[in-house]
Design an enzyme around this catalytic site. Structure first.
Site, PDB file in Angstrom:
ATOM      1  N   HIS A 592       0.831  -1.209   0.000  1.00 19.64           N
ATOM      2  CA  HIS A 592       0.000   0.000   0.000  1.00 19.64           C
ATOM      3  C   HIS A 592       0.867   1.261   0.000  1.00 19.64           C
ATOM      4  O   HIS A 592       0.679   2.168  -0.815  1.00 19.64           O
ATOM      5  CB  HIS A 592      -0.909  -0.012   1.233  1.00 19.64           C
ATOM      6  N   GLU A 593       1.837   1.307   0.939  1.00 16.94           N
ATOM      7  CA  GLU A 593       2.699   2.493   1.026  1.00 16.94           C
ATOM      8  C   GLU A 593       3.599   2.620  -0.206  1.00 16.94           C
ATOM      9  O   GLU A 593       3.899   3.730  -0.653  1.00 16.94           O
ATOM     10  CB  GLU A 593       3.540   2.456   2.299  1.00 16.94           C
ATOM     11  N   HIS A 596       1.708   4.436  -2.858  1.00 17.61           N
ATOM     12  CA  HIS A 596       1.783   5.895  -2.685  1.00 17.61           C
ATOM     13  C   HIS A 596       3.146   6.405  -3.162  1.00 17.61           C
ATOM     14  O   HIS A 596       3.245   7.453  -3.809  1.00 17.61           O
ATOM     15  CB  HIS A 596       1.594   6.264  -1.212  1.00 17.61           C
TER      16      HIS A 596
END
Length: 612
Positions: A592-593, A596
């Protein structure tokens, strides 16, 4: 950029190479157009050479950065920034008054270069405050935070700057194709510049540019922004302090019966680390503890409130009383139940370290209890929204977001609730039935009307194991951090045709666990981006959660064409000589990170808004 930083997701990297002048020069040449960057970082060379926070043309020199350097750096930067911005405002006023055609390059890029040194220095301070928190850094951060907020507001409430942005926008609208006649740019370049101007105008409206200078509304707005920054920092510090203060020592093997070996090893390591810390000046006892092998099977064990430890306790501790104690410790962090303890600890430390004068006035400072802090933050947000003409803070927040209205957000939330709640209720009923079937008399309907909050994770985990005939612990050997990274990098290569290379030694890091990577375009071989990865929890000085933040952003104005990101997680740390074995949720968080981070690192956009 600076405003965003006020709010803030293995092989060991070394930094000897980064200190080499020839190596540093090569890094600078590959990352930054020196003429633009040096202009942005124009501080006196004598000051810059002694303060790494002022050397904003390259990657941060983390091994040389000290908290004591923050105040001098911010002071030096703000002094120059104030003079430069005053000169720019005068120039913009003159241009608007004389009806000079205002070009994009005359406004936003100039402001971006002007603000870069401040964003760079404060960005490092904000990052370290989250991943390497300490008393000295806290004090320096809190001392300088009001200066940063004030500097932000000077930009966001500048009438000359606002009028200049409107003039640029009107200039585009007044041409046949919607762009300045002398701008030789492609469609994407035009679009992103238009977007940057549009967003900058909106941000200045939300930043209070519409208030009359010296008006009661403007004064109150500034007071609220200052207070909100102070409250936000206090809230985060209180949570970190309360997390560090809690530790539940377990000595009976029966109390950890059935707990996965990885969790028991993690708790045993936590016990040893705490025991070493308590040794203080007893070097012999400390060495004995350091040399002792971690015994996951016989303990003792120490359960903490950092993510991996807490989640393991909630999912696997068989003793309900211990689960309740851990749960209540977590849910009451930095509340009225822990404030007195934290206040006493803080006062003792302040006196011992002589951080502040004991007679310092503290009546307006946020306390250690986050409940009144939350209430004040909410009250201030409502008032702030009212000052800017919005009915509520949600409406104000959505002014800069994709959702069209508060109603649309509520409708989507209700739609999700309608679909998800029945499934959640069925799962809870199944977990309750399993607890009554397997949990013994204490889970009978006579003794327990319904599962308590400290029961649900434990029994839902047992339900998953029964339903799927698979324990999450059995997946961990497949999720060693290095193996996960290898698989994730192959996926990035397949999707984006980007190769991720380990670049250990090319950048200085703030902790031995931090890794550094570089991204290369496979077709051209061009170095397109880099990122730092801080993968493990460190409850002593690192706040919880996971986040991505930018270290350096891609910028035509600054000549930076290799963006750099921070990827911060709080995954399960290695235990002894064994590597980190991640849970599936930790793998999910890392992906997820990284997503980003890829958005930041692989962007084509080179124009940004340098102020709130």
């Amino acid at each position: 950029m600076v405003n965003a930083l006020l709010h803030q997701s293995s092989s060991t990297a070394t930094h000897s190479a980064a200190s080499s002048p020839s190596h540093a020069a090569s890094i600078v040449a590959s990352r930054v157009n020196m003429s633009s960057a040096v202009e942005a970082a124009s501080v006196t060379s004598s000051v810059a050479s002694s303060n790494p926070l002022l050397e904003c043309t390259d990657l941060p020199k983390f091994t040389a950065i000290e908290p004591s350097q923050l105040t001098p750096a911010i002071g030096s930067i703000l002094e120059k920034l104030e003079a430069d911005f005053a000169a720019l405002e005068a120039k913009l006023v003159e241009g608007v008054n004389e009806k000079v055609i205002m070009r994009y390059d005359d406004v936003l890029p100039v402001v971006e270069r002007m603000q870069h040194p401040l964003g760079y220095a404060w960005g490092i301070a904000s990052h370290l405050n989250g991943v390497k928190n300490g008393d000295e850094l806290r004090a320096a951060y809190e001392e300088n935070q009001p200066k940063i907020v004030n500097a932000n507001m000077k930009f966001s409430q500048s009438k000359p700057l606002y009028d200049a942005l409107l003039a640029v926008q009107r200039g585009w609208e007044g041409t046949e194709d919607g762009e300045c006649k002398d701008d030789d740019v492609d469609d994407f370049a035009t679009a992103q510049r238009r977007r940057a101007i549009e967003n900058a105008i909106r941000s200045m409206k939300l930043g209070g540019v519409g208030f009359e200078e010296g008006s009661a509304e403007q004064i109150r707005y500034k007071e609220i922004k200052m207070r909100q920054a102070e409250l936000s920092t206090a809230f985060s510090n209180n949570v970190l302090d309360a997390t560090k203060a809690f530790g539940l020592v377990v000595t009976s093997p029966e109390d950890v019966d059935g707990v996965p070996k990885s969790a028991r090893a993690m708790w045993a390591q936590a016990y040893r680390q705490d025991a070493i810390k308590e040794c203080k000046d007893d070097d012999e006892k400390k060495r004995a503890l350091e040399d002792a092998k971690i015994d996951a099977s016989s303990g003792p064990w120490r359960i903490t409130l950092d993510g991996p430890s807490y989640i393991a306790a909630m999912q696997h501790l068989p003793n309900r009383a211990l689960r309740k104690e851990v749960y209540m410790g977590y849910m009451t962090r930095a509340s009225e139940f822990t404030a007195d303890i934290l206040e006493r600890m803080d006062e003792e430390k302040r006196k011992k370290d002589a951080i502040v004068d004991e007679k310092e006035e503290k009546k307006d400072k946020p306390g250690k209890n986050n409940v009144p802090i939350i209430k004040e933050i909410l009250k201030n947000k409502k008032e702030l929204a009212g000052l800017l003409g919005y009915s509520n803070y949600a409406e104000m927040s959505l002014a800069s977001k994709m959702a069209p209205s508060v109603t649309s957000v509520a409708d989507l939330s209700n739609l999700i609730l309608e679909k998800a709640l029945p499934a959640a209720e069925r799962e809870l009923a199944a977990a309750t039935a399993l607890a009554r079937e397997q949990g013994g008399d204490e889970y009978s309907e006579t003794n327990l009307e319904k599962l308590m909050p400290w029961d649900t994770s434990f029994w839902i985990e047992r339900l998953k194991e029964k339903t799927f005939e698979l324990k999450e612990e059995e997946l961990r050997p497949y999720f060693a951090l290095d193996a996960v990274l290898e698989g994730m990098f192959k996926l990035i290569e397949r999707i984006f045709d980007i190769e991720v290379r380990d670049a250990s030694g090319k950048a200085e890091v703030w902790h031995p666990d931090v890794q550094f990577f570089e991204l290369y375009d496979k077709g051209s071989g061009e170095h397109v981006a880099s990122f730092f990865l801080d993968p493990y929890s460190r409850p002593a000085d690192k706040r919880g959660g996971a986040w991505m933040a930018d270290c350096l952003g891609k910028s035509e104005a600054l000549g930076i064409n290799v963006p750099v990101a921070y990827l911060t997680c709080n995954g399960s740390p290695p235990v002894g000589d064994k590597p980190s074995l991640m849970t599936f949720r930790e793998v999910e968080t890392l992906f997820h990170e990284t997503g980003h981070g890829l958005q930041h690192m692989l962007t084509r956009a080179t124009d940004s808004i340098p102020f709130p």
